[in-house]
Scaffold this active site. Structure first.
Site, PDB file in Angstrom:
ATOM      1  N   ASP A  78       0.870  -1.162   0.000  1.00 52.79           N
ATOM      2  CA  ASP A  78       0.000   0.000   0.000  1.00 52.79           C
ATOM      3  C   ASP A  78       0.913   1.218   0.000  1.00 52.79           C
ATOM      4  O   ASP A  78       2.093   1.122   0.335  1.00 52.79           O
ATOM      5  CB  ASP A  78      -0.842  -0.077   1.269  1.00 52.79           C
ATOM      6  CG  ASP A  78      -1.697   1.145   1.444  1.00 52.79           C
ATOM      7  OD1 ASP A  78      -2.264   1.595   0.450  1.00 52.79           O
ATOM      8  OD2 ASP A  78      -1.788   1.623   2.570  1.00 52.79           O
ATOM      9  N   LYS A  99     -15.797  17.388   0.175  1.00 53.01           N
ATOM     10  CA  LYS A  99     -14.379  17.321  -0.154  1.00 53.01           C
ATOM     11  C   LYS A  99     -14.058  15.905  -0.580  1.00 53.01           C
ATOM     12  O   LYS A  99     -14.702  14.953  -0.118  1.00 53.01           O
ATOM     13  CB  LYS A  99     -13.520  17.759   1.022  1.00 53.01           C
ATOM     14  CG  LYS A  99     -13.455  16.824   2.201  1.00 53.01           C
ATOM     15  CD  LYS A  99     -12.334  17.270   3.129  1.00 53.01           C
ATOM     16  CE  LYS A  99     -11.956  16.182   4.098  1.00 53.01           C
ATOM     17  NZ  LYS A  99     -12.753  16.132   5.317  1.00 53.01           N
ATOM     18  N   THR A 128      -2.360   1.392  -4.724  1.00 52.50           N
ATOM     19  CA  THR A 128      -2.841   2.493  -3.912  1.00 52.50           C
ATOM     20  C   THR A 128      -4.135   3.032  -4.475  1.00 52.50           C
ATOM     21  O   THR A 128      -4.439   2.889  -5.662  1.00 52.50           O
ATOM     22  CB  THR A 128      -1.787   3.623  -3.836  1.00 52.50           C
ATOM     23  OG1 THR A 128      -2.346   4.693  -3.102  1.00 52.50           O
ATOM     24  CG2 THR A 128      -1.386   4.084  -5.216  1.00 52.50           C
TER      25      THR A 128
END
EC number: 7.6.2.1
Lengths: 1136, 338
Positions: free
Chosen positions: A379, A554, A665
């Site tokens: 990751d 957001k 990712t």
């Protein structure tokens, strides 16, 4: 909500379990249940069958010989499991007998925890744990919330807010309601339910229940004096209990090899028994052989059916040779794994002073797999990077604002530097403030209360100890701690604070903000549209003091841009992309004014979706998507996430060790790419092959075609034109030749799903193959914009590709759990994003840098140890049983055991078990320092190198050779059994004892020859085992054993030692057996510190050689270097 | 070693063991050690081998088959055991003195004393003098457990099949046959006749065997096996003990007598001898052979060429290998030599 208060209801369709923790075992059922569990294992079952055969059929060895080891194994396992269960029992007793307060008829009644029934109203005080899963009805806090920590459930120590069911009467006595909820399920973060509240003279009201209303058993109440809740799940139905069940078992490659070898040995066993049975009846058919006068059969034997006799003979031979499949190997392997894993937890290099924790081993079954990893999936956020967010800059309406340290002026934006074209310009004050308000409002951060009564609690930020000690403003409290599930949010709130907008907290659905003018603004929080990794954004709907309805949103640029007015996008996109290339995490902020009608519509939609019992997630998602449209973009933020310590070194070491590193990712491509450059996965000279939405949309054509074209092109470049690098070839060659051209591959989630889910079946297959082949030829692969499930898909795809490589996933967050579970080995990082990854991992380490030692040193050693252990075990049992097999040819195939029963039993338990156990725990063929320093050593074990069939055959051959030497050596000696100087003769037990003595000494000394790392423990167990054997033999033969039917070995051993010939033959046979081994050890490259230096010198010579003759055929060199371990050909390196 | 301390912090212990840093010796079998080692071992083995070989060569063995299966042997008349007390005599001559002490073995071939069923058919408790097992012998003894419900003592196949040929050795001097004294003591393991096998603690011994019957093959009772020495009777009769120690292989020999007494303590001098054989033991059913062996022994036991040759071969192998290694090392210049 006592039962008598419930309205008439149909009786519950199912009965609920009591709230006691049910044990796997009770005192009464422990034995049968545990035995049943144990005999379900195939090995134990096999030994049980052998034991039963021995009991039923007239067999050569007494049932004790196999019964005793089996009993030993079963007992040890049973004791271990019983002990664990007892510990659990003890802990559970405390829980079960724990006094809780239950409201009955409005009275507080003390009750034992185990007597709580579903529907009871339970009162819990601060710092108490919840005795079962409760729906929160009432809290002493004004805002109808309570705080809990779920540290004991998932390790997350931050406070989580839970809400009471809305519109509940304050007086619970008058509450009349029913609850419908879903069947118990283990997911801690999911809960669906509905509460019908009946009021007199009113229609029943319905309230939706979600995870925010559910207090889980095992969690602890914090910051709240008292709550009342109604029990919904009790006992085994609580989420904690459901989560307690073991995870699916991962099996290591070594274990698969063991099973394959076992099959081979099972075949050997069966064929031996078959050969002996056949020969027995052939031999007996000769006259006089079947029943000579001196060995008459009993009447019973004569009466038995011939075929039945044959069958029992076959079984008898099986029993006689069954020791070839060692029961003790399972025990030793288990013990080795169990004890060996302690070295990981004990390793102080894995100790992280910051979190005061070391490594964690969740399963010891996969220790050796750590030494076999070929693909590392990592990751990015929190793993490669620290997930320690710092607000760097923001961009409002296209103007850049950069924060220059905390000490700079704070009143507004005097310190700004805008984008190049609009230097020193600012956005309008109105926009600035809107942006900052958005930052202050659009989050789920809580303010950590540091009021007087809470002073005993430390004033730490609850993101796992991250301390915020910048007193930017002069807030009412001296220090302000924030609690949030994601560190980004804290960074943003802190960023806003720097610019003058301070979030003061959320009180009964009202968010308070201290603005630049030191005024407190109040906003009603109407809805939170939670963040989820699929949407990649979150929103809030608030009502401002002036009654304006605002939606702030957001999220990632890719998820925001399509939902805002396009003309605003371009100005911001520039900044976002620039920030991303610098490696910052960017978020875009948008807002939208809602009219009353719009709000009413959204409100209704949200409420309805939340009430849904089925498919709630999907429905919510639809509403969210519907609400979050037509927004206007205000700006973007950039948060820096620094690289983990030694991330680059670790990645480099992994690559040098021959592992392929893939970064998976959810982040943007630019950010991820810059991280990859920063940690050295991509080098400057790396040629990047990009398969992303951007490259796919280059042309006019359809994406499908473009995909096809690109894949073909990349395949040509990376696979066909690349010099042939053989997998498993020497790493030096890899380094030298593959470095001609490095390829890096970049793919994003959208393209990946195109590759994986192509419209036509045949295309899909070929795309997948092409993709895999390209990736296998790249030094590093970056997959960005991945959904958690896609991460797992990739792992699965690589895992099931040709050669089924061993994969490892490492991650720290909940979004990595799927890939951690999918990979062969899952590693969790004890990071800041909670403990879910750690809980689901096989191993957990505090930092990424620890991965290097975990794999290169621990993994390598574990693999080497267990592989040797396995081979040695098969070897030593083959040369143990082979003489017994050969003896059948000399005793009329009568199943006469060569060794005494005690020796048969003790051989694997006592005489030869400890040295190999010590070896398998302590051996360091190469020292830990060297392993870490020279990462390339790791690839020596690649592809299960020590358990290949070739080596297995070698060990089997060695065992057979030794068995032959032992048997025939003594056979020739016994051509004249008068071996003593007093003319007396030796009998069959002396024969067996001599063979056995040679055997024990040889296999032990063979191990001693293999031991490269002699600690005092090795000395102790090796010489101790031999001494014990001698001592035991004297003891066993020195006493007339009162309960034994036969005194077969009485003084046999002592008499043997009084014979010079026996001594001489023992020495001779041991030496003869070990001679080839000694030769091999001498001729093999011993890996002491000295030889390493030598090797380095050779490497040096070699590389210079390569640089001068760059086009030397690879194969020759490969061969030379593959044989580097053989001293003779090592010097040939000079020649070529 | 492993400190199980529950420290307030969970920092791992910094001990050599937990950190896998125990001081360790790393043996490197370098050429400098191995080549001289091989030479030394090789030479030592050759030395031992020569000693063994010479010793074995010096051992004198006289072996005679008296089965009588082929018809030419004097014992052919007895081969089918038609006559109950068949006696046959074999004459032989010794050219040179067989140095004493001379051991007198009998040998059997194709005789599977190591058969499993045969081997377990005995009762060690009985043989240990446990009279409770006289009345009810171990069931493993079947089919020699009872004869019409009377227990057999000693029970079992091994005891039943005890070798019952007897031999008398005469030296022919001037037409006279002088008996050579044969010593029946010290032919069985000391621990056998002192500990492992014991007569029941009953005097006279015969009373212990009331209500029992002797094995069907036997012509004498166990308490009257040795008529000359009362103490050599019962379960501690040494001929019995020798038989009860089962041979390892189907071709075996067992010690019958030692020739140690009087004139023959120095050995069997050259001359003509005759061996009078009381031929009782049947071998014709299973094609076995019977033989007698006169042999002296050395420190290594009876004659056995195998050990000496094996030592010589392996010793030379070691030397040869060390030479090969030396050549290889010299030619390829191993790093250790640089």
């Amino acid at each position: 909500m006592d039962s008598n208060r419930l309205p008439p209801q149909p009786p519950p369709a199912r009965s609920y379990p009591s709230n006691s923790c049910q044990q796997q075992y009770t005192v009464w059922n422990f034995l049968p249940k545990n035995l049943f569990e144990q005999f379900r294992r195939i090995a134990n079952f096999y030994f049980l069958i052998i034991f039963l055969v021995q009991v039923i059929v007239d067999t050569p060895t007494s049932p004790v010989t196999s019964g005793l080891p089996l009993f030993f194994v079963i007992t040890v396992t049973a004791i271990k499991q019983g002990y664990e269960d007892w510990l659990r029992h003890k802990a559970d007793r405390e829980v079960n007998k724990y006094q809780v307060t239950v409201l009955e008829n409005g009275q507080e009644t003390p009750k034992e925890s185990e007597n709580i029934k579903v529907g009871d109203i339970v009162q819990v005080k601060e710092n108490e744990t919840f005795p079962c899963d409760l729906i929160l009805l009432q809290s002493t806090r004004d805002d109808d919330t309570c705080f809990v920590t779920t540290a004991s459930l998932d390790g997350e120590s931050n406070h989580k807010t839970h809400y009471t069911v809305p519109d509940i009467e304050r007086d619970l006595k008058s509450l009349n309601a029913t609850i419908e909820c879903e069947q118990p399920q283990p997911d801690l973060y999911k809960f669906n339910g509905r509460m019908h509240i009946y009021k007199t003279n009113q229609d029943p009201a319905v309230r939706s229940l979600g995870p925010e209303n559910l207090l889980l058993k095992g969690a602890t109440l914090k910051n709240t004096q008292k709550i009342c809740g109604v029990a919904v799940y009790t006992g085994m139905e609580t989420k904690m209990a459901l989560n307690y069940q073991g995870k699916s078992q991962k099996r290591s490659a070594v274990e698969k090899s063991i099973n394959a070898f076992l099959l081979v040995y099972l075949c050997i066993l069966l064929s031996k028994a078959l050969v002996c049975t056949t020969l027995k009846y052939v031999w007996q058919s000769k006259p006089g052989q079947d029943e000579p006068w001196y060995n008459k059969k009993t009447q019973k034997e004569k009466d038995t059916n011939l075929y039945l006799k044959m069958f029992t003979d076959f079984l008898s031979f099986m029993v006689l040779f069954n020791f070839i499949i060692p029961v003790s190997m399972y025990v030793t392997v288990e013990m080795q794994k169990f004890l060996g894993s302690f070295f990981i937890t004990w390793d102080k290099d894995f100790f992280d002073p910051e979190i005061q924790e070391g490594a964690l081993v969740n399963t010891s079954d996969l220790n050796e797999e750590l030494g076999q990893v070929e693909y590392v999936f990592t990751d990015k956020t929190g793993t490669l990077t620290q997930n320690n967010m710092e607000f760097i800059e923001c961009c409002i309406d296209g103007f850049q604002y950069k924060h220059r340290g905390a000490s700079s002026e704070l009143d507004g934006f005097c310190v700004t530097d805008g984008p190049v074209n609009k230097l020193q310009q600012k956005a309008g004050r109105e926009k600035e403030e809107l942006f900052l308000r958005a930052l202050c409002l659009c989050h789920t951060v809580q303010v950590k209360e540091s009021t007087e009564q809470d002073q005993r609690e430390d004033n730490l930020d609850q993101v796992d100890g991250l301390r915020i000690d910048e007193n930017v403003l002069q807030p009412p409290q001296k220090e302000r701690g924030f609690i949030a599930s994601s560190p980004d949010e804290i960074a943003l709130v802190k960023g806003a604070m720097r610019y003058g907008f301070t979030f003061l907290g959320l009180e009964s659905k009202t968010m308070k903000i201290l603005n630049r003018n030191k005024d407190v603004e109040m906003y009603d929080l109407l809805h939170v549209l939670n963040f989820d990794p699929v949407r990649r954004r979150m929103s809030v709907i608030v009502r401002s003091g002036s009654g304006e309805m605002l939606l702030f949103c957001k999220g990632a640029d890719s998820s925001i841009f399509p939902r805002v007015r396009q003309e605003e996008v371009e100005r911001i996109r520039l900044h976002v992309e620039r920030n991303a290339t610098e490696g910052y995490r960017t978020l875009c902020v948008a807002y939208k004014r809602l009219s009353e009608e719009e709000y009413a519509q959204a409100d209704a939609g949200l409420r309805e979706a939340r009430l849904a019992l089925q498919d709630r997630e999907e429905k919510l998602l639809a509403v969210y998507n519907q609400v979050e449209t037509g927004m206007s973009l205000i700006g973007a933020t950039a948060v820096e996430d620094r690289l983990q310590e030694e991330a680059a070194e670790t990645m480099e070491a992994l690559q040098r060790a021959g592992m392929k590193v893939w970064v998976l990712t959810g982040d943007k491509m630019e950010t991820a790419k810059s991280t990859c450059y920063a940690c050295g996965l991509f080098q400057r000279k790396t040629e990047l092959l990009e398969l992303t939405v951007r490259t796919l949309e280059d042309g006019e054509r359809k994406r499908e075609e473009r995909l096809h074209e690109l894949l073909g092109e990349y395949h040509k470049r990376a696979v066909q034109d690349a010099p042939p690098v053989k997998a498993g070839g020497t790493r030096l060659v890899l380094v030298c030749f593959a470095s001609n051209q490095d390829y890096g591959f970049i793919i994003d989630g959208a393209s990946l799903s195109m590759v994986l889910n192509s419209s036509s079946e045949s295309n899909m297959r070929s795309y997948k193959d092409l993709f895999l082949q390209i990736c296998q030829n790249c030094t590093a692969v970056l997959c960005c914009r991945m959904a958690p499930l896609q991460k797992a898909q990739i792992v699965k795809m690589v895992k099931s590709s040709k050669g089924s490589p061993i994969t490892l996933s490492i991650g720290d967050g909940a979004n990595d759990v799927s890939m951690i579970l999918e990979a062969h080995v899952g590693i969790g990082i004890k990071g800041k994003e909670g403990r879910q990854a750690v809980r689901n991992s096989d191993y957990a380490i505090p930092k990424l840098k620890h991965l290097k030692k975990l794999l290169l040193a621990h993994g390598h050693l574990y693999y080497h140890r267990i592989a040797h252990l396995v081979q040695y075990f098969f070897y030593k049992n083959l040369c143990f049983i082979l003489p017994q097999f050969l003896y059948q040819f000399f005793c009329g195939y009568s199943q006469q055991p060569l060794y005494d029963a005690a020796y048969l039993t003790m051989y694997n338990i006592c005489f030869t078990s400890m040295p190999i156990l010590a070896y398998s725990l302590l051996e360091q063929r190469i020292s830990i320092e060297d392993l870490i320093e020279d990462a390339a050593l790791y690839s020596e074990n690649a592809k299960n190198a020590m358990l290949r069939w070739g080596l297995f055959l070698y060990w089997t051959g060695l065992g057979a050779f030794h068995g032959l030497v032992f048997f025939f050596g003594v056979r020739f000696l016994f051509s004249n059994p008068a071996l003593q100087d007093n003319g007396q003769v030796f009998g069959n037990w002396s024969y067996g004892t001599i063979v056995f003595t040679v055997l024990v000494f040889t296999v032990t000394l063979k191990l001693a020859l293999d031991t490269r790392h002699w600690t005092w423990i090795n000395h102790f167990v090796i010489w101790g085992s031999l001494a014990f054997y001698v001592f035991f033999s004297f003891f066993w033969g020195g006493i007339i054993w009162p309960f034994m039917k036969q005194q077969r070995l009485y003084f046999v051993f002592a008499n043997m030692l009084s014979s010079v010939s026996a001594w001489l033959v023992i020495i001779l046979l041991i030496l003869l057996s070990l001679l080839p081994e000694i030769l091999l050890v001498v001729l093999r490259n011993p890996r002491g510190p000295y030889t390493r230096k030598v090797q380095q010198r050779y490497t040096h010579v070699y590389t210079s050689h390569v640089t001068t003759h760059a086009r030397t055929p690879t194969h020759t060199l490969c061969i030379c270097f593959n044989d580097v371990s053989v001293c003779f050909s090592r010097d040939l390196v000079f020649a070529c | 070693m492993v400190k199980e301390e529950e420290d307030s912090s969970n920092r791992p212990d910094n001990t050599a063991f937990t950190q896998q840093r125990l001081p360790a010796w790393q043996p490197i079998l370098s050429a400098g050690i191995v080549i001289p080692g091989f030479v030394l071992i090789g030479l030592a083995f050759i030395g031992i081998g020569v000693g063994l070989f010479l010793t074995s060569r010096d051992i004198q063995v006289l072996e005679m088959d008296y089965t009588g299966a082929d018809g030419s042997s004097p014992c052919s008349v007895c081969y089918n055991l038609a006559d109950k007390n068949c006696v046959c005599t074999m004459s032989f001559s010794i050219d040179s003195l067989i140095k004493g002490p001379v051991f007198f073995y009998y040998g059997l071939t194709n005789y599977f004393q190591n058969q499993r069923r045969y081997g377990v058919s005995r009762d060690d408790k009985q043989l240990y003098g446990d009279t409770s097992n006289f009345a009810s012998p171990n069931s493993e003894c079947a089919p020699y457990q009872y004869i019409s419900n009377v227990p057999i003592v000693p029970c079992g196949s091994v005891a039943n099949s005890m070798f019952n040929d007897t031999f008398e050795l005469f030296k022919n001097v001037n037409g006279q046959s002088l008996p050579v004294p044969l010593d029946g003591k010290g032919i069985a393991w000391w621990t056998d006749y002192n500990v492992k096998f014991q007569n029941p603690n009953v005097t006279p011994l015969i009373n212990a065997f009331n209500g029992t019957v002797r094995p069907p093959f036997w012509s004498k009772n166990v308490y009257e096996l040795d008529t000359t020495d009362a103490s050599n009777n019962g379960f501690i009769n040494q001929d019995f003990l020798v038989w009860m120690r089962r041979a390892a292989l189907p071709d075996f020999r067992k010690l019958y007598r030692r020739i140690t007494d009087g004139d023959y303590s120095a050995g069997l001098p050259a001359g003509n001898y005759s061996l009078k054989i009381h031929y009782n033991y049947p071998v014709n059913g299973f094609g076995g052979k019977k033989k007698v062996v006169f042999s002296n022994v050395s420190w290594m036991g009876g004659k056995n060429e195998f050990l000496g040759i094996a030592y010589l071969v392996i010793g030379s192998l070691c030397v040869v290998m060390s030479v090969v290694m030396l050549i290889v090392y010299a030619k390829f210049k191993f790093p250790e030599d640089n």
